[in-house]
Scaffold this motif. Structure first.
Motif, PDB file in Angstrom:
ATOM      1  N   LYS A  66       0.848  -1.204   0.000  1.00 51.61           N
ATOM      2  CA  LYS A  66       0.000   0.000   0.000  1.00 51.61           C
ATOM      3  C   LYS A  66       0.877   1.245   0.000  1.00 51.61           C
ATOM      4  N   VAL A  67       0.605   2.142  -0.935  1.00 48.36           N
ATOM      5  CA  VAL A  67       1.433   3.330  -1.105  1.00 48.36           C
ATOM      6  C   VAL A  67       0.543   4.573  -1.119  1.00 48.36           C
ATOM      7  N   MET A  68       0.962   5.614  -0.386  1.00 45.98           N
ATOM      8  CA  MET A  68       0.241   6.890  -0.423  1.00 45.98           C
ATOM      9  C   MET A  68       1.080   7.910  -1.191  1.00 45.98           C
ATOM     10  N   ASP A  69       0.453   8.632  -2.126  1.00 47.74           N
ATOM     11  CA  ASP A  69       1.128   9.758  -2.773  1.00 47.74           C
ATOM     12  C   ASP A  69       0.653  11.015  -2.050  1.00 47.74           C
ATOM     13  N   LEU A  70       1.567  11.616  -1.313  1.00 47.47           N
ATOM     14  CA  LEU A  70       1.230  12.789  -0.485  1.00 47.47           C
ATOM     15  C   LEU A  70       1.337  14.076  -1.309  1.00 47.47           C
ATOM     16  N   GLY A  71       0.222  14.792  -1.467  1.00 48.07           N
ATOM     17  CA  GLY A  71       0.234  16.030  -2.259  1.00 48.07           C
ATOM     18  C   GLY A  71       0.401  15.716  -3.729  1.00 48.07           C
ATOM     19  N   THR A  72      -0.473  14.853  -4.224  1.00 46.78           N
ATOM     20  CA  THR A  72      -0.338  14.324  -5.593  1.00 46.78           C
ATOM     21  C   THR A  72      -0.574  15.384  -6.672  1.00 46.78           C
ATOM     22  N   GLY A  73      -1.250  16.497  -6.338  1.00 51.88           N
ATOM     23  CA  GLY A  73      -1.558  17.510  -7.357  1.00 51.88           C
ATOM     24  C   GLY A  73      -2.394  16.871  -8.450  1.00 51.88           C
ATOM     25  N   ILE A 120      -7.869  15.353   1.332  1.00 51.29           N
ATOM     26  CA  ILE A 120      -7.605  15.387   2.775  1.00 51.29           C
ATOM     27  C   ILE A 120      -6.184  15.930   2.980  1.00 51.29           C
ATOM     28  N   ARG A 121      -5.930  16.497   4.133  1.00 52.50           N
ATOM     29  CA  ARG A 121      -4.534  16.807   4.467  1.00 52.50           C
ATOM     30  C   ARG A 121      -3.897  15.503   4.942  1.00 52.50           C
ATOM     31  N   ALA A 122      -2.721  15.206   4.437  1.00 51.13           N
ATOM     32  CA  ALA A 122      -2.101  13.901   4.699  1.00 51.13           C
ATOM     33  C   ALA A 122      -1.988  13.613   6.189  1.00 51.13           C
ATOM     34  N   GLU A 123      -1.738  14.653   6.990  1.00 55.05           N
ATOM     35  CA  GLU A 123      -1.530  14.432   8.425  1.00 55.05           C
ATOM     36  C   GLU A 123      -2.820  14.057   9.151  1.00 55.05           C
ATOM     37  N   GLU A 124      -3.961  14.142   8.420  1.00 54.18           N
ATOM     38  CA  GLU A 124      -5.239  13.756   9.051  1.00 54.18           C
ATOM     39  C   GLU A 124      -5.649  12.324   8.714  1.00 54.18           C
ATOM     40  N   LEU A 125      -4.869  11.657   7.853  1.00 54.22           N
ATOM     41  CA  LEU A 125      -5.218  10.292   7.450  1.00 54.22           C
ATOM     42  C   LEU A 125      -5.100   9.320   8.614  1.00 54.22           C
ATOM     43  N   LYS A 126      -5.985   8.333   8.638  1.00 50.86           N
ATOM     44  CA  LYS A 126      -5.949   7.324   9.705  1.00 50.86           C
ATOM     45  C   LYS A 126      -5.422   5.985   9.181  1.00 50.86           C
ATOM     46  N   GLU A 127      -5.487   5.813   7.844  1.00 50.61           N
ATOM     47  CA  GLU A 127      -5.074   4.552   7.230  1.00 50.61           C
ATOM     48  C   GLU A 127      -3.570   4.314   7.387  1.00 50.61           C
ATOM     49  N   LYS A 128      -3.161   3.058   7.284  1.00 47.78           N
ATOM     50  CA  LYS A 128      -1.721   2.741   7.329  1.00 47.78           C
ATOM     51  C   LYS A 128      -1.202   2.408   5.929  1.00 47.78           C
ATOM     52  N   PHE A 129       0.060   2.731   5.680  1.00 44.42           N
ATOM     53  CA  PHE A 129       0.681   2.488   4.376  1.00 44.42           C
ATOM     54  C   PHE A 129       2.053   1.856   4.577  1.00 44.42           C
ATOM     55  N   TRP A 146       4.643  14.504   9.263  1.00 41.08           N
ATOM     56  CA  TRP A 146       3.283  14.271   8.766  1.00 41.08           C
ATOM     57  C   TRP A 146       2.951  12.794   8.622  1.00 41.08           C
ATOM     58  N   THR A 147       3.982  11.970   8.321  1.00 39.43           N
ATOM     59  CA  THR A 147       3.651  10.604   7.896  1.00 39.43           C
ATOM     60  C   THR A 147       4.088   9.482   8.836  1.00 39.43           C
ATOM     61  N   HIS A 148       4.895   9.768   9.857  1.00 36.55           N
ATOM     62  CA  HIS A 148       5.439   8.624  10.603  1.00 36.55           C
ATOM     63  C   HIS A 148       4.351   7.777  11.268  1.00 36.55           C
ATOM     64  N   ARG A 149       3.236   8.406  11.611  1.00 35.38           N
ATOM     65  CA  ARG A 149       2.141   7.647  12.243  1.00 35.38           C
ATOM     66  C   ARG A 149       1.468   6.677  11.265  1.00 35.38           C
ATOM     67  N   PRO A 160      13.146  -1.152   5.131  1.00 41.40           N
ATOM     68  CA  PRO A 160      12.037  -0.832   6.033  1.00 41.40           C
ATOM     69  C   PRO A 160      11.078   0.145   5.356  1.00 41.40           C
ATOM     70  N   ASN A 161       9.803   0.067   5.707  1.00 41.23           N
ATOM     71  CA  ASN A 161       8.826   1.002   5.154  1.00 41.23           C
ATOM     72  C   ASN A 161       9.265   2.440   5.423  1.00 41.23           C
ATOM     73  N   GLY A 162       8.936   3.336   4.535  1.00 43.87           N
ATOM     74  CA  GLY A 162       9.364   4.726   4.709  1.00 43.87           C
ATOM     75  C   GLY A 162       8.883   5.624   3.583  1.00 43.87           C
ATOM     76  N   ILE A 163       9.592   6.736   3.411  1.00 44.87           N
ATOM     77  CA  ILE A 163       9.203   7.759   2.430  1.00 44.87           C
ATOM     78  C   ILE A 163      10.167   7.726   1.244  1.00 44.87           C
ATOM     79  N   TRP A 164       9.619   7.834   0.033  1.00 42.03           N
ATOM     80  CA  TRP A 164      10.436   8.048  -1.167  1.00 42.03           C
ATOM     81  C   TRP A 164      10.057   9.420  -1.719  1.00 42.03           C
ATOM     82  N   ALA A 165      10.990  10.373  -1.686  1.00 41.63           N
ATOM     83  CA  ALA A 165      10.666  11.738  -2.136  1.00 41.63           C
ATOM     84  C   ALA A 165      11.531  12.122  -3.332  1.00 41.63           C
TER      85      ALA A 165
END
Ligand SMILES: C[S@@+](CC[C@H](N)C(=O)[O-])C[C@H]1O[C@@H](n2cnc3c(N)ncnc32)[C@H](O)[C@@H]1O
Length: 209
Positions: A66-73, A120-129, A146-149, A160-165
């Motif tokens: 599962k992958v989230m694109d944060l601020g996908t525009g 949604i603002r990414a920091e308000e998401l409840k789902e896990k990725f 914003w995303t560590h939770r 390990p799971n994490g961010i790709w920017a």
């Protein structure tokens, strides 16, 4: 599109067809809503599509992840990555509704079944990725806050799971320094992956809290 095929010669016919449609779809949307800067629309395949796909040169998402694109525009990097990884579940989020609608329409037009969108603002998401992908949204310390939770605590092929920017290399170095010991980072320069001048100052950053 030829540049895409130069670096990704193993795309299947469905993927080629989906990627080929993006140019006209975005040109059409851009005439109604400004989702891509006017000067970039002519270079959409290098500056947006290939740039988004660059991650696949250094990391492959496992099927079912599962992958989230944060601020996908308008859908970058999420839409090209969803085309490349049809068995990965992508949630494309943006805080601006009209951008989310463009992204949703583009995903539907090319027949992507593995893409959901959400305003949604990414920091308000409840789902896990498993992973967050992002381009041109925020500095690394902010992205980590914003995303560590929402990043689940798992490993994939030893990563390990994490961010790709996707970032400019000078900024990425500064931001990684600002993170200090708060996260582990790795920087992958893109000039080692692509010959085009556009990539000379760009990099992919991996960050893990
Ligand atoms: C410069 S645009 C980049 C869009 C796209 N990633 C790209 O590279 O073409 C930044 C986007 O991030 C969105 N954004 C900024 N902060 C956000 C947040 N906290 N949650 C969700 N979206 C956010 C903005 O609404 C904007 O659409």
């Amino acid at each position: 599109m030829n540049t895409i095929l130069k670096y990704f010669p193993d795309l299947n016919p469905t993927q080629i067809d989906q990627l080929s449609q993006l140019g006209a779809l975005y040109a059409d949307w851009n005439s109604k809503i400004n989702v891509i800067s006017r000067k970039d629309i002519d270079n959409i395949y290098v500056r947006h599509v290939l740039h988004s796909m660059s991650l696949a040169k250094i990391f492959q998402f496992k099927d079912g992840s599962k992958v989230m694109d944060l601020g996908t525009g308008g859908g970058f990097p999420g839409i090209p990555l969803a085309i490349l990884f049809p068995n990965v579940d992508f949630l494309l989020v943006d805080s601006i509704g009209k951008k989310v609608r463009v992204t949703e329409e583009v995903a539907r037009a090319v027949g992507l079944k593995n893409v959901r969108t959400q305003q949604i603002r990414a920091e308000e998401l409840k789902e896990k990725f498993d992973f967050v992908v992002t381009r041109a949204v925020a500095v690394l310390p902010q992205l980590v806050r914003w995303t560590h939770r929402v990043i689940s605590d798992k490993h994939q092929h030893g990563t390990p799971n994490g961010i790709w920017a996707l970032k400019g290399i000078d900024r990425a170095k500064e931001e990684a320094k600002a993170l200090g010991n708060n996260a582990y980072t790795e920087i992958y320069p893109m000039k080692e992956l692509f010959e085009e001048e556009f990539f000379e100052t760009k990099c992919i950053v991996y960050a893990q809290k």
